[in-house]
Design an enzyme around this catalytic site. Sequence first.
Site, short mmCIF file in Angstrom:
data_model
loop_
_atom_site.label_atom_id
_atom_site.label_comp_id
_atom_site.label_asym_id
_atom_site.label_seq_id
_atom_site.Cartn_x
_atom_site.Cartn_y
_atom_site.Cartn_z
N TRP A 331 -20.06 7.43 -27.47
CA TRP A 331 -20.78 7.44 -26.21
C TRP A 331 -22.06 6.61 -26.30
CZ3 TRP A 331 -25.58 10.24 -25.58
CH2 TRP A 331 -26.13 10.09 -24.31
N HIS A 332 -22.73 6.65 -27.43
CA HIS A 332 -23.94 5.85 -27.58
C HIS A 332 -23.62 4.36 -27.61
CE1 HIS A 332 -25.92 9.64 -28.97
NE2 HIS A 332 -26.94 9.09 -28.36
#
Length: 405
Positions: A331-332
Amino acid sequence: MKWYIPYGDPTYFIWLIAALLPLMVGLFYGHRFKGYQTLISLFFLVLTFGGPNWQTGIALVAYVVYQVLLVFGYSYYRQRRESSNKGWVFVLAVVLAIAPLIVVKITPAVQSGKQSIIGFLGISYLTFKVVQTIMETRDGIIKDYHPILFAQFLLFFPTISSGPIDRYRRFINDYQKVPTQEDYLDLVQKGVWYIFMGFLYKFILAYIFGTVLLPKIQFDALMAHGFSWYVIGYMYVYSMDLFFDFAGYSLFAVGISCFMGIKTPMNFNYPFKSKNIKEFWNRWHMTLSFWFRDYIFMRLVFFLMKHRVFKSRIVTANVCYIINMLVMGFWHGETWYYILYGFLHGCALVTNDAWLRYKKKHQAKIPHNKVTELIAIFITFNFVCFTFLIFSGFLDTLFFKGKQF
């Protein structure tokens, strides 16, 4: 007209005070001016998403309309056909909800660093809100869906760019009622404290670590050509900057929410006092951590146990820890250091659970006192700082010169 990053400029707070004062007077006397609150929300959204980056404002509006209609459609399906809770309909709704975020995340990877035209500041946090609402609608926890209220929930300007991630039911409960005068004064008192602490964190401590110290120690580390003690220094300074900057922002968001009569949940609770990595994730970026716990980890555990994928509950939990933290890493971003960061934290959670089981089994043999607690805090703190060093991407620049593989 000047355009602002939320809480990034002290003059932003002058606008906040001027705009919030009538709303605060109304709340003090037992009235929530919802129309006025909507107007000031739109005003601050324009300050953030207007001006030279007006395309992001259009993307935000299109995104919110899309998600409001999507959740409305799924809610309508559940209300009309409550007995027919088909899994594929739920999965389709979740996939459609996260599709814009996936496009935004993968676009730089497939288009040589170019940003997606549908991206905007805070799209991840709005997507988390949408997905959790769909999941709780499927579970029957949310029975009444109001599109206008849901849009208010998504567009709540104090938290729109980086959280904290509130829950729909909790937010609506606050928004629909007016606190008593005594309760509101208590909220305002807390809000003032959070704002002052936010200024200390973001504009003083984060400035010292991030603006004064970090560039110098980064330069010295790069000039040393390879691993050196400067890298260790960078690790600690970056970790402090990351914490104070993000925690300061979160304190601002919670403080402004208090002024508006909304009890937005806290995001940080002295994370560097944690005695183990699980406690750390119960203290660090808590609303994100709890989101991943409730909507990925727990549901994945339930799915694997229901289908008896693994015989052992311990193996099931361990696999889910790794997957959960890998998803957080992805997600990052899609770079190796984000993914490794997530993987290491997943492994740490597995190791932590194994240690706690061993400790419980041999409790009489293992000492527990202030000294052992300090040792546990020291180990946890240094592990976290090491993973933050990886997360920063500095090692990629130092050893690989930022090359793409």
